[in-house]
Design a protein around this motif. Structure first.
Motif, PDB file in Angstrom:
ATOM      1  N   LYS A   2       0.830  -1.195   0.000  1.00  0.00           N
ATOM      2  CA  LYS A   2       0.000   0.000   0.000  1.00  0.00           C
ATOM      3  C   LYS A   2       0.866   1.247   0.000  1.00  0.00           C
ATOM      4  O   LYS A   2       1.881   1.324   0.676  1.00  0.00           O
ATOM      5  N   ALA A   3       0.400   2.269  -0.764  1.00  0.00           N
ATOM      6  CA  ALA A   3       1.124   3.535  -0.752  1.00  0.00           C
ATOM      7  C   ALA A   3       0.883   4.280   0.553  1.00  0.00           C
ATOM      8  O   ALA A   3       1.753   5.014   1.028  1.00  0.00           O
ATOM      9  N   TYR A   4      -0.319   4.088   1.160  1.00  0.00           N
ATOM     10  CA  TYR A   4      -0.668   4.788   2.402  1.00  0.00           C
ATOM     11  C   TYR A   4      -1.280   3.810   3.387  1.00  0.00           C
ATOM     12  O   TYR A   4      -2.005   2.876   3.018  1.00  0.00           O
ATOM     13  N   ASP A   5      -1.010   4.060   4.667  1.00  0.00           N
ATOM     14  CA  ASP A   5      -1.657   3.289   5.722  1.00  0.00           C
ATOM     15  C   ASP A   5      -2.990   3.899   6.125  1.00  0.00           C
ATOM     16  O   ASP A   5      -3.840   3.209   6.692  1.00  0.00           O
ATOM     17  N   CYS A   6      -3.146   5.192   5.876  1.00  0.00           N
ATOM     18  CA  CYS A   6      -4.409   5.864   6.155  1.00  0.00           C
ATOM     19  C   CYS A   6      -4.431   7.169   5.367  1.00  0.00           C
ATOM     20  O   CYS A   6      -3.423   7.567   4.774  1.00  0.00           O
ATOM     21  N   ASP A   7      -5.579   7.815   5.372  1.00  0.00           N
ATOM     22  CA  ASP A   7      -5.671   9.105   4.696  1.00  0.00           C
ATOM     23  C   ASP A   7      -5.147  10.246   5.570  1.00  0.00           C
ATOM     24  O   ASP A   7      -4.401  11.107   5.112  1.00  0.00           O
ATOM     25  N   VAL A   8      -5.567  10.263   6.851  1.00  0.00           N
ATOM     26  CA  VAL A   8      -5.204  11.361   7.747  1.00  0.00           C
ATOM     27  C   VAL A   8      -4.659  10.804   9.056  1.00  0.00           C
ATOM     28  O   VAL A   8      -5.287   9.938   9.680  1.00  0.00           O
ATOM     29  N   LEU A   9      -3.505  11.310   9.465  1.00  0.00           N
ATOM     30  CA  LEU A   9      -2.966  11.053  10.793  1.00  0.00           C
ATOM     31  C   LEU A   9      -3.251  12.271  11.669  1.00  0.00           C
ATOM     32  O   LEU A   9      -2.950  13.401  11.285  1.00  0.00           O
ATOM     33  N   VAL A  10      -3.827  12.051  12.833  1.00  0.00           N
ATOM     34  CA  VAL A  10      -4.070  13.121  13.809  1.00  0.00           C
ATOM     35  C   VAL A  10      -3.142  12.880  14.991  1.00  0.00           C
ATOM     36  O   VAL A  10      -3.196  11.818  15.623  1.00  0.00           O
TER      37      VAL A  10
END
Length: 402
Positions: A2-10
């Motif tokens: 996967k290119a990303y593990d999530c969309d947004v990190l807070v």
């Protein structure tokens, strides 16, 4: 892969970070959100260590973010607590002038409250007793929209609602490194994992400036921690206060002075006293973190602040060191109280943003860089205003992702 593990990190699991995660899941269903919180649970610092007041917004400059978010947030917080079955009470509060010199500032607050759309009533000495029989003053304002709740419970519910909508809240995950690329960000945590995301939100509170620098951004300010010291009335004397009672604040400072707060648990908090803390989590007088203290002392803004406001600071320190002096401040509003009626209560620490010239940042402060949104200053009434603040930050980060 996967290119990303999530969309947004807070980054940050206080009430603002969790409100932001909740708002993202509502504004853009399907957006994957991960909240990173260094503590073992939510809201263990500023959110969980305040007096629980739902602020009306009367103090804040008309048109400021504080004024807009507080007025809107107070109504939304009451509605949220009611819908979620969380404890709250709309008690109203008195702002009381105890000296003639304070009366012009009291009248100015009436005008400011009306400009902010807040219903206020002016009271003479006899009418004060109708609301608070044991409080004495020359005049007062009654603000009916002020209340109390349990912000720790609110934050925990926001975490659960965000998780129910697909977000992940990870505790014990301190951010160690942040890498930036044109397509997104990568964060290494104390758990040893690396998480890649399209965008990042910095809601780190006491460490918001440090997280901004980790991300490669100059925040243009520094967090200077102030410890808010409290007492509480002994249970036998708690009946002396029915609701919330505040002094007329000094307009030069964002601190509201020693006030009386009947909390949602029925106990009456007295305070806070605001003194410089020797660590960002310096909840006790003896808590010193040399590296953090050295950073505060090396910052030019700290020295400019001290030179400009040393008289005010000296009074705060005096009340910190002397229970008798603290009692004197309480007795201005509640003359029947004596020092033996005051019991030490847990302290909080305020994350106060200070500019290099010593100016105290008095409003919410946001900053943005590619794919990153920083919440650099979120002082009181941030808990009250957390729902509209969360929506605002969500709007900014979703825009940044596009």
């Amino acid at each position: 892969m996967k290119a990303y593990d999530c969309d947004v990190l807070v980054v940050g699991g206080g009430i603002v970070g969790l409100s932001t995660a909740y708002a993202i899941t509502r504004a853009a269903p399907g957006t994957s959100v991960v909240v990173l919180e260094k503590e073992p649970g939510p809201a263990l610092h500023q959110t969980g260590r305040n007096s629980g007041v739902i602020h009306s917004g009367i103090y804040y400059r008309p048109g400021s973010l504080k004024a807009r978010f507080a007025v809107r947030g107070a109504a939304e917080m009451v509605k949220f607590c009611a819908e979620q079955g969380l404890p709250y009470e709309v008690t109203g509060k008195l702002i009381v002038a105890t000296e003639r010199a304070e009366l012009p500032r009291l009248h100015a607050l009436v005008q400011r409250g009306r400009e902010n759309g807040i219903p206020v009533r002016e009271l003479g000495p006899a009418r004060i007793a109708e609301y608070e029989p044991h409080v004495r003053g020359l005049g007062a304002i009654h603000v009916g929209t002020t209340g109390v709740c349990d912000y720790g419970a609110v934050a925990a519910r926001l975490a659960r609602l965000a998780e129910d909508a697909g977000a992940s809240v990870r505790y014990g995950a301190r951010v160690r490194e942040i890498g930036r690329r044109a397509s997104g960000v990568a964060v290494r945590t104390s758990l040893g994992e690396v998480l890649r995301a399209r965008a990042l939100v910095n809601c780190a509170g006491l460490y918001s400036d440090e997280v901004a620098r980790l991300a490669g951004d100059d925040p243009g300010m520094r967090i200077v921690p102030f410890r808010g010291e409290y007492f509480e009335l002994s249970p036998a004397r708690a009946e002396l206060v029915r609701g919330l009672v505040y002094p007329v604040p000094d307009p030069a400072f964002p601190f509201l002075g020693v006030h009386l707060t009947r909390g949602i648990d029925g106990g009456v908090h007295l305070g806070p006293n605001a003194v410089p803390a020797l660590a960002r989590e310096g909840y006790h007088r003896g808590t010193v973190r040399p590296g953090e203290l050295a950073g505060t002392l090396a910052y030019p803004g700290s020295w400019h602040l001290a030179r400009r406001h040393w008289r005010y600071g000296a009074g705060e320190v005096r009340r910190s060191l002397s229970k008798r002096a603290f009692t004197e401040a309480v007795r201005r509003l509640l003359p029947e109280v004596s020092a033996r009626d005051l019991i030490p209560a847990p302290a909080g620490v305020r994350a106060q943003a200070v500019l290099p010239d010593g100016t105290l940042v008095d409003d919410f402060l946001f900053a943005e860089s590619p794919r990153v949104v920083h919440v650099l200053n979120a002082p009181s009434p941030a808990a009250t205003a957390s729902l509209p603040i969360g929506r605002e930050v969500a709007r900014r980060v979703l825009t940044a992702m596009r």
